[in-house]
Design an enzyme around this catalytic site. Structure first.
Site, PDB file in Angstrom:
ATOM      1  N   ASP A  22       0.835  -1.207   0.000  1.00 23.19           N
ATOM      2  CA  ASP A  22       0.000   0.000   0.000  1.00 23.19           C
ATOM      3  C   ASP A  22       0.871   1.258   0.000  1.00 23.19           C
ATOM      4  O   ASP A  22       1.979   1.258   0.542  1.00 23.19           O
ATOM      5  CB  ASP A  22      -0.911  -0.033   1.241  1.00 23.19           C
ATOM      6  CG  ASP A  22      -2.096   0.908   1.083  1.00 23.19           C
ATOM      7  OD1 ASP A  22      -2.287   1.472  -0.009  1.00 23.19           O
ATOM      8  OD2 ASP A  22      -2.844   1.082   2.073  1.00 23.19           O
ATOM      9  N   ASN A  70     -11.446  -2.387  -5.411  1.00 23.25           N
ATOM     10  CA  ASN A  70     -10.706  -1.356  -6.150  1.00 23.25           C
ATOM     11  C   ASN A  70     -11.419  -0.907  -7.441  1.00 23.25           C
ATOM     12  O   ASN A  70     -11.036   0.104  -8.040  1.00 23.25           O
ATOM     13  CB  ASN A  70      -9.283  -1.838  -6.511  1.00 23.25           C
ATOM     14  CG  ASN A  70      -8.336  -1.887  -5.330  1.00 23.25           C
ATOM     15  OD1 ASN A  70      -7.434  -2.721  -5.259  1.00 23.25           O
ATOM     16  ND2 ASN A  70      -8.510  -0.978  -4.371  1.00 23.25           N
TER      17      ASN A  70
HETATM   18  C1  IPE Z   1      -1.743   0.419  -3.364  1.00 19.50           C
HETATM   19  O1  IPE Z   1      -1.519   1.772  -3.427  1.00 19.50           O
HETATM   20  C2  IPE Z   1      -1.967  -0.184  -4.729  1.00 19.50           C
HETATM   21  C3  IPE Z   1      -3.324  -0.652  -5.010  1.00 19.50           C
HETATM   22  C4  IPE Z   1      -4.318  -0.676  -4.176  1.00 19.50           C
HETATM   23  C5  IPE Z   1      -3.565  -1.157  -6.347  1.00 19.50           C
HETATM   24  P1  IPE Z   1      -2.716   2.823  -3.280  1.00 19.50           P
HETATM   25  O2  IPE Z   1      -3.202   3.192  -4.618  1.00 19.50           O
HETATM   26  O3  IPE Z   1      -3.775   2.317  -2.341  1.00 19.50           O
HETATM   27  O4  IPE Z   1      -1.941   4.055  -2.633  1.00 19.50           O
HETATM   28  P2  IPE Z   1      -2.487   5.105  -1.566  1.00 19.50           P
HETATM   29  O5  IPE Z   1      -3.061   4.341  -0.407  1.00 19.50           O
HETATM   30  O6  IPE Z   1      -3.523   5.939  -2.262  1.00 19.50           O
HETATM   31  O7  IPE Z   1      -1.273   5.882  -1.186  1.00 19.50           O
HETATM   32 MG    MG Z   2      -4.149   2.554  -0.317  1.00 21.99          MG
END
Ligand code: IPE
Ligand code: MG
Length: 238
Positions: A22, A70
């Site tokens: 993350d 997501n």
């Molecule tokens: C993690 O990074 C990657 C995925 C969930 C695909 P994020 O996209 O959640 O990064 P932050 O939490 O916004 O910094």
């Molecule tokens: Mg994240």
């Protein structure tokens, strides 16, 4: 492939290591870059980390790439993540073969774009006899979805209630044949599981770090492994 460096500093290593990488978005924001640039940096770190972990006798590594939740992100980010995974697979596949890394996919494949499905299926097929390390890519994965999918398959098979036990249930999960997670690492300063391997982490050890995923290094993984090696696991006993 020879086993180059199972360093003696760890008295015990996890058989199954799971990672929630993350912090890609925040990493990018701090640099005035786009979120997709952050994911690109995250994918590059994924590559470095897999190669590093492959030097240890860790049999199973599971990475959370994309969750069933997501999909609520902006369309361009979602399609960017799909493209990144496809590129990642195409770039790494021959190296995975050389290094005897077996690829598995955990999640709902059918909802993904067909070119990505094809890349996943062919890399899983191509690496199926590799034995050094199994790399599970949780992509379009949700822990609750996994349990629902298992129940659907059990019911479809007309399994009698009295024949259902934990072992049987395990064999209906995406992770069939894999041991439970020993150590779960989450980067990016969030203290939650986010629907990741909720069945398989019932007795896992957890390691949370503030480090954002693209910055997560050899040193950081060693810190997590060292902390794990010092813990006493009781599994409900004394
Ligand atoms: C993690 O990074 C990657 C995925 C969930 C695909 P994020 O996209 O959640 O990064 P932050 O939490 O916004 O910094
Ligand atoms: Mg994240």
């Amino acid at each position: 492939m020879t086993n180059t460096s199972p360093t003696p500093k760890f008295s015990r290593l996890p058989d199954h290591l799971a990672i929630v990488p993350d912090g890609n978005g925040r990493w990018a924001e701090q640099r005035g870059l786009s979120r997709l640039d952050g994911h690109q940096a995250g994918a590059e770190n994924m590559y470095r980390m897999i190669n590093y972990l492959n030097e240890y006798p860790i049999k199973y590594v599971t990475l959370y790439g994309f969750s069933t939740e997501n999909w609520t992100r902006p369309k361009e980010e979602v399609s960017g993540l799909f493209q990144l995974l496809e590129n990642f697979i195409n770039k790494c596949i021959s190296e995975f073969c050389e290094k005897s890394i077996r690829l598995r996919h955990l999640g709902r494949l059918n909802d993904l774009p067909s070119s990505l499905q094809l890349a996943i299926n062919s890399s899983v097929e191509l690496t199926r006899n590799n034995t050094r390390m199994t790399l599970n890519l949780a992509f379009n994965y949700g822990g609750r979805a996994e349990i629902i999918d298992a129940v659907r398959r059990l019911v479809a098979k007309d399994i009698k209630p009295q024949n259902i036990d934990e072992e049987l249930f395990n064999s209906y999960l995406y992770t069939a044949g894999l041991p439970d997670v020993d150590l779960l690492i989450r980067t990016g300063d969030e203290l939650r599981l986010s629907n990741f391997l909720i069945w398989q982490t019932a007795y896992s050890e957890y390691h949370f770090t503030k480090v954002l995923w693209p910055d997560f290094s050899k040193k950081d993984i060693d810190k997590a492994l060292l902390s794990y090696s010092r813990r006493k696991r009781r599994f409900g006993g004394l």
